[in-house]
Scaffold this active site. Structure first.
Site, short mmCIF file in Angstrom:
data_model
loop_
_atom_site.label_atom_id
_atom_site.label_comp_id
_atom_site.label_asym_id
_atom_site.label_seq_id
_atom_site.Cartn_x
_atom_site.Cartn_y
_atom_site.Cartn_z
N LEU A 208 74.56 16.62 -8.15
CA LEU A 208 75.85 16.89 -8.77
C LEU A 208 76.87 15.84 -8.32
CD1 LEU A 208 76.09 20.75 -8.14
CD2 LEU A 208 75.65 19.65 -10.35
N HIS A 209 77.59 15.28 -9.28
CA HIS A 209 78.66 14.35 -8.90
C HIS A 209 79.80 14.28 -9.91
CE1 HIS A 209 76.55 11.73 -11.76
NE2 HIS A 209 77.64 10.99 -11.79
N ARG A 210 79.64 14.90 -11.09
CA ARG A 210 80.70 14.84 -12.10
C ARG A 210 81.95 15.56 -11.61
NH1 ARG A 210 79.18 11.05 -15.95
NH2 ARG A 210 76.92 11.26 -16.25
#
Length: 361
Positions: A208-210
């Protein structure tokens, strides 16, 4: 022909590597083509930058602009100032940019203002979501690009709707898959594989990085809690992006089957993906790799710029809807996940086609 290649972030390195190899093959055959590799420094964690040059056998960059972190505006301005100086000192005939990160857009603007032609690898992809910084980067880059190298028919259609002349568009396939196919036999387990007692097809991988997923604590906590809830207690391996690490520190997410790890190099990360039961991600590039490796992929986004991974591949969009997420898990455990197909020209020969087109042009 003198080409300046721009790499700024993790996905860029996987795309640049086969392009360099294709250039070198042409050099060996006597073609007058050279390259200068510029690393903007947009990603500066060792596991997100230097490691890739070592693992993927990319020559170390001729220069690192060392821009590092900052707001979108600060990074864009820093890259533009440094890249302008780079081009003044080292003129070229073409700037080749890849992907959709800040470096892609910033270096395209600088090149065009300097009167230098631009080639965009992975042109034309669109999510339709203007809340994504990457979508803005794509639109700006493609409004200035001269040569568009595309991964799918969907990208071609997007560019034609934008008014791009067909003679400027080259459907070449997916250069990320060149790297995947070349290095797949070298994938290796990370050290924690044995410590966590992982078994093939008996664990999940999460990335996850958004901003929409990781910048707000409650949203991130709910997302991870639901993943754990629906996982049937299978191990969940979560290599933590630097952007996500700060937020996780304050959330106190302690579950017996949830393992946070440091970012991994390309070979170790893709070993995890290849042997996973399924992958949950908000990364577009990972949906391409899972499609080719036929690994079920749940995308934690409301939209995707890679529709071929859903229509042909193994990817499913669920966004942040817990009901859709639960259904996806149920389909996984009931073996009701469709077998995907590999999209056209995702065959490991994309970089070769790109360089052949550039030489002809």
């Amino acid at each position: 022909m003198r080409i300046t290649l721009v790499a700024g972030a993790r996905p860029n390195f996987m795309k640049i590597a086969p392009i360099i190899e294709a250039i070198k093959k042409k050099q060996d055959k006597g073609f007058q083509i050279s390259f200068r590799l510029v690393h903007t420094g947009q990603h500066y964690d060792k596991n997100l930058s230097d490691t890739f040059f070592e693992e993927l056998k990319i020559p170390h960059p001729d220069i690192n602009l060392n821009i590092k972190s900052g707001t979108q505006a600060q990074q864009t301005a820093g890259i533009m100032i440094a890249f302008e100086d780079e081009l003044n000192k080292h003129p070229c005939d073409l700037v080749l940019v890849v992907g959709d990160v800040t470096s892609t857009m910033a270096c395209t603007i600088v090149a065009k203002k300097a009167g230098i032609k631009v080639a965009h690898v992975e042109a034309g992809i669109r999510s339709g979501d203007m809340q994504m910084p990457e979508e803005i980067n794509r639109i700006v880059t493609d409004s200035l690009t001269d040569y568009f190298f595309t991964t799918s028919c969907y990208a071609n259609e997007n560019l034609q709707h934008q008014g791009i002349d067909k003679t400027q568009i080259f459907f070449v396939g997916n250069v990320m898959i060149d790297t995947l196919k070349k290095h797949e036999s070298r994938f290796s387990p990370p050290e924690f594989w044995y410590n966590f007692k992982l078994k093939p097809q008996h664990y999940f991988v999460v990335t996850l990085h958004r901003p929409s997923n990781v910048d707000e604590g409650k949203q991130l906590k709910n997302l991870i809690t639901n993943i754990v809830k629906f996982s049937n207690n299978l191990p969940i391996i979560f290599p933590v992006h630097p952007r996500t690490r700060t937020m996780l520190t304050d959330l106190n997410l302690n579950f017996d089957n949830l393992y946070f790890t440091s970012p991994l190099g390309y070979l170790q990360f893709n070993y995890l993906v290849k042997h996973a039961f399924a992958v949950l991600t908000d990364s577009g590039g990972i949906t391409e790799e899972t499609t080719v490796m036929n690994i079920p992929c749940i995308t934690l986004r409301e939209n995707t710029e890679r529709p071929e991974t859903c229509k042909l591949g193994t990817n499913r969009l669920v966004g942040t809807d817990s009901d859709l997420l639960e259904k996806a898990f149920n389909d996984l455990f009931s073996k009701n996940w469709p077998h995907g197909q590999i999209p056209e020209l995702w065959d490991g020969k994309t970089a070769e086609r790109i360089i052949n087109h550039l030489i002809e042009l």
